[in-house]
Scaffold this active site. Sequence first.
Site, PDB file in Angstrom:
ATOM      1  N   GLU A  60      62.287  -4.372  13.056  1.00 21.81           N
ATOM      2  CA  GLU A  60      61.711  -3.031  12.932  1.00 21.81           C
ATOM      3  C   GLU A  60      62.733  -2.212  12.153  1.00 21.81           C
ATOM      4  O   GLU A  60      63.873  -2.039  12.602  1.00 21.81           O
ATOM      5  CB  GLU A  60      61.439  -2.410  14.302  1.00 21.81           C
ATOM      6  CG  GLU A  60      60.839  -1.005  14.149  1.00 21.81           C
ATOM      7  CD  GLU A  60      60.351  -0.400  15.465  1.00 21.81           C
ATOM      8  OE1 GLU A  60      59.968  -1.148  16.383  1.00 21.81           O
ATOM      9  OE2 GLU A  60      60.369   0.848  15.548  1.00 21.81           O
ATOM     10  N   HIS A 105      60.264   2.415  26.097  1.00 19.12           N
ATOM     11  CA  HIS A 105      61.687   2.082  26.113  1.00 19.12           C
ATOM     12  C   HIS A 105      62.191   2.271  27.539  1.00 19.12           C
ATOM     13  O   HIS A 105      62.170   3.393  28.056  1.00 19.12           O
ATOM     14  CB  HIS A 105      62.406   3.034  25.145  1.00 19.12           C
ATOM     15  CG  HIS A 105      63.870   2.760  24.973  1.00 19.12           C
ATOM     16  ND1 HIS A 105      64.635   3.424  24.052  1.00 19.12           N
ATOM     17  CD2 HIS A 105      64.716   1.893  25.585  1.00 19.12           C
ATOM     18  CE1 HIS A 105      65.881   2.986  24.097  1.00 19.12           C
ATOM     19  NE2 HIS A 105      65.961   2.061  25.033  1.00 19.12           N
ATOM     20  N   ASN A 136      54.332   5.067  21.037  1.00 17.88           N
ATOM     21  CA  ASN A 136      55.403   5.072  22.029  1.00 17.88           C
ATOM     22  C   ASN A 136      55.155   6.242  22.985  1.00 17.88           C
ATOM     23  O   ASN A 136      55.133   7.403  22.562  1.00 17.88           O
ATOM     24  CB  ASN A 136      56.748   5.219  21.306  1.00 17.88           C
ATOM     25  CG  ASN A 136      57.920   5.246  22.276  1.00 17.88           C
ATOM     26  OD1 ASN A 136      57.847   5.877  23.312  1.00 17.88           O
ATOM     27  ND2 ASN A 136      58.998   4.569  21.914  1.00 17.88           N
ATOM     28  N   GLU A 152      61.011  -1.777  24.499  1.00 18.75           N
ATOM     29  CA  GLU A 152      62.307  -1.595  23.843  1.00 18.75           C
ATOM     30  C   GLU A 152      63.388  -1.651  24.916  1.00 18.75           C
ATOM     31  O   GLU A 152      63.231  -1.053  25.982  1.00 18.75           O
ATOM     32  CB  GLU A 152      62.365  -0.232  23.151  1.00 18.75           C
ATOM     33  CG  GLU A 152      61.357  -0.086  22.042  1.00 18.75           C
ATOM     34  CD  GLU A 152      61.376   1.319  21.455  1.00 18.75           C
ATOM     35  OE1 GLU A 152      62.150   2.168  21.917  1.00 18.75           O
ATOM     36  OE2 GLU A 152      60.589   1.568  20.542  1.00 18.75           O
ATOM     37  N   HIS A 212      60.496   5.392  13.743  1.00 16.79           N
ATOM     38  CA  HIS A 212      61.438   6.443  14.151  1.00 16.79           C
ATOM     39  C   HIS A 212      61.303   7.689  13.281  1.00 16.79           C
ATOM     40  O   HIS A 212      61.435   7.611  12.058  1.00 16.79           O
ATOM     41  CB  HIS A 212      62.907   5.998  14.144  1.00 16.79           C
ATOM     42  CG  HIS A 212      63.699   6.744  15.189  1.00 16.79           C
ATOM     43  ND1 HIS A 212      64.182   7.997  14.983  1.00 16.79           N
ATOM     44  CD2 HIS A 212      64.022   6.411  16.457  1.00 16.79           C
ATOM     45  CE1 HIS A 212      64.787   8.405  16.092  1.00 16.79           C
ATOM     46  NE2 HIS A 212      64.702   7.454  17.004  1.00 16.79           N
ATOM     47  N   ARG A 218      65.785   7.704  31.988  1.00 21.07           N
ATOM     48  CA  ARG A 218      65.467   9.129  31.818  1.00 21.07           C
ATOM     49  C   ARG A 218      63.975   9.395  31.636  1.00 21.07           C
ATOM     50  O   ARG A 218      63.522  10.497  31.822  1.00 21.07           O
ATOM     51  CB  ARG A 218      66.253   9.726  30.647  1.00 21.07           C
ATOM     52  CG  ARG A 218      65.842   9.206  29.305  1.00 21.07           C
ATOM     53  CD  ARG A 218      66.536   9.937  28.176  1.00 21.07           C
ATOM     54  NE  ARG A 218      67.933   9.572  28.062  1.00 21.07           N
ATOM     55  CZ  ARG A 218      68.638   9.712  26.934  1.00 21.07           C
ATOM     56  NH1 ARG A 218      68.074  10.242  25.864  1.00 21.07           N
ATOM     57  NH2 ARG A 218      69.893   9.357  26.880  1.00 21.07           N
ATOM     58  N   HIS A 260      57.624   9.836  26.057  1.00 22.41           N
ATOM     59  CA  HIS A 260      57.794  11.262  26.361  1.00 22.41           C
ATOM     60  C   HIS A 260      56.710  11.823  27.273  1.00 22.41           C
ATOM     61  O   HIS A 260      56.835  12.952  27.745  1.00 22.41           O
ATOM     62  CB  HIS A 260      57.994  12.050  25.070  1.00 22.41           C
ATOM     63  CG  HIS A 260      59.272  11.615  24.411  1.00 22.41           C
ATOM     64  ND1 HIS A 260      60.487  11.666  25.068  1.00 22.41           N
ATOM     65  CD2 HIS A 260      59.512  11.047  23.205  1.00 22.41           C
ATOM     66  CE1 HIS A 260      61.428  11.167  24.276  1.00 22.41           C
ATOM     67  NE2 HIS A 260      60.856  10.779  23.145  1.00 22.41           N
ATOM     68  N   THR A 275      67.268   7.021  20.032  1.00 17.20           N
ATOM     69  CA  THR A 275      67.981   5.882  19.443  1.00 17.20           C
ATOM     70  C   THR A 275      68.495   6.283  18.068  1.00 17.20           C
ATOM     71  O   THR A 275      67.713   6.478  17.142  1.00 17.20           O
ATOM     72  CB  THR A 275      67.031   4.669  19.328  1.00 17.20           C
ATOM     73  OG1 THR A 275      66.315   4.555  20.552  1.00 17.20           O
ATOM     74  CG2 THR A 275      67.794   3.395  19.071  1.00 17.20           C
ATOM     75  N   ARG A 305      65.144   2.764  29.353  1.00 20.48           N
ATOM     76  CA  ARG A 305      66.554   3.063  29.080  1.00 20.48           C
ATOM     77  C   ARG A 305      67.398   2.795  30.315  1.00 20.48           C
ATOM     78  O   ARG A 305      66.913   2.882  31.447  1.00 20.48           O
ATOM     79  CB  ARG A 305      66.706   4.526  28.657  1.00 20.48           C
ATOM     80  CG  ARG A 305      66.054   4.847  27.327  1.00 20.48           C
ATOM     81  CD  ARG A 305      66.405   6.260  26.895  1.00 20.48           C
ATOM     82  NE  ARG A 305      67.773   6.352  26.454  1.00 20.48           N
ATOM     83  CZ  ARG A 305      68.168   6.372  25.181  1.00 20.48           C
ATOM     84  NH1 ARG A 305      67.283   6.335  24.204  1.00 20.48           N
ATOM     85  NH2 ARG A 305      69.437   6.441  24.874  1.00 20.48           N
TER      86      ARG A 305
HETATM   87  N1  PXP Z   1      61.078   2.536  17.222  1.00 23.79           N
HETATM   88  C1  PXP Z   1      62.140   2.421  18.044  1.00 23.79           C
HETATM   89  C2  PXP Z   1      62.838   1.117  18.101  1.00 23.79           C
HETATM   90  C3  PXP Z   1      62.561   3.504  18.846  1.00 23.79           C
HETATM   91  O1  PXP Z   1      63.631   3.371  19.654  1.00 23.79           O
HETATM   92  C4  PXP Z   1      61.817   4.707  18.801  1.00 23.79           C
HETATM   93  C5  PXP Z   1      62.214   5.849  19.676  1.00 23.79           C
HETATM   94  O2  PXP Z   1      62.082   5.500  21.005  1.00 23.79           O
HETATM   95  C6  PXP Z   1      60.706   4.761  17.952  1.00 23.79           C
HETATM   96  C7  PXP Z   1      60.372   3.679  17.141  1.00 23.79           C
HETATM   97  C8  PXP Z   1      59.828   5.977  17.863  1.00 23.79           C
HETATM   98  O3  PXP Z   1      60.558   7.040  17.362  1.00 23.79           O
HETATM   99  P1  PXP Z   1      59.935   8.496  17.447  1.00 23.79           P
HETATM  100  O4  PXP Z   1      59.847   8.846  18.897  1.00 23.79           O
HETATM  101  O5  PXP Z   1      60.906   9.332  16.686  1.00 23.79           O
HETATM  102  O6  PXP Z   1      58.586   8.431  16.801  1.00 23.79           O
END
Ligand code: PXP
Length: 249
Positions: free
Chosen positions: A150, A42, A6, A69, A198, A48, A9, A100, A44
Amino acid sequence: MKLGINIDHIATLRQTRGTHYPEPLVGAHLALDGGADFITVHLREDRRHIQEEDVEALLAELPVKLNLELAITTEMVDYACRVKPDECCLVPEKREELTTEGGLDVVGQQIGVTEAVKRLTAAGITVSLFIDPSPDQVAAAGQTGATVVELHTGQYALLAEQHGFDGELSVATVAERERLFAAATQAAELGLKVNAGHGLHRQNLQPLLSMPALDELNIGHAVISRAVFIGLPAAVAELRQLIDKPANG
Ligand code: PXP
């Protein structure tokens, strides 16, 4: 087991200064160089981090699956149906949250979730539901038409963090891991594909690698953070190695 990175960031860093860099698309390619199987972003509601242009550039350029996402709003579902990512993961979204913070309440929003799944599926998109590892949520997910869940590993990650990473897992962490494993088994029995994510990183990942039926992991914040110090391909490669050699590290 597949590894999704992901890259939200990377865009967070860009948005803090309103520059054109660092570019998520460049990050996506570096993540693939490190051994990622696919890329997740994602979009949003408050934009952001990831913007529409990022999603569209990734869709145009990436040689692999893009997992988008999104929240269950008309705007987001319309957008996804228009740009058609390979996969959409439906997530809950609150403007004030840092990330999330919990799974989608499929039990409480069965009609709305089912409607969104129907629209996205009709557009040719695979739909995943991001849910807490609770038997009720898994059962409800199985009735929406979605083909993937997920499982939210945030609570596991939080408990593991509180305990530290030296030695055995705490009793509470083991219990949460069992809850995840039971939810994975239940989902697989319902014919759902099982993904998880996550709060995961190289120090808390190993105990989850034996999750039944686990197909894909999604990892974001920790790997992008680690990349600040060692570079993104190397940070992804560390995870890849861990996943490919779970038993003996
Ligand atoms: N899975 C989903 C559905 C999420 O919303 C996120 C965070 O955007 C992640 C996985 C990844 O989480 P993390 O950034 O804490 O690794």
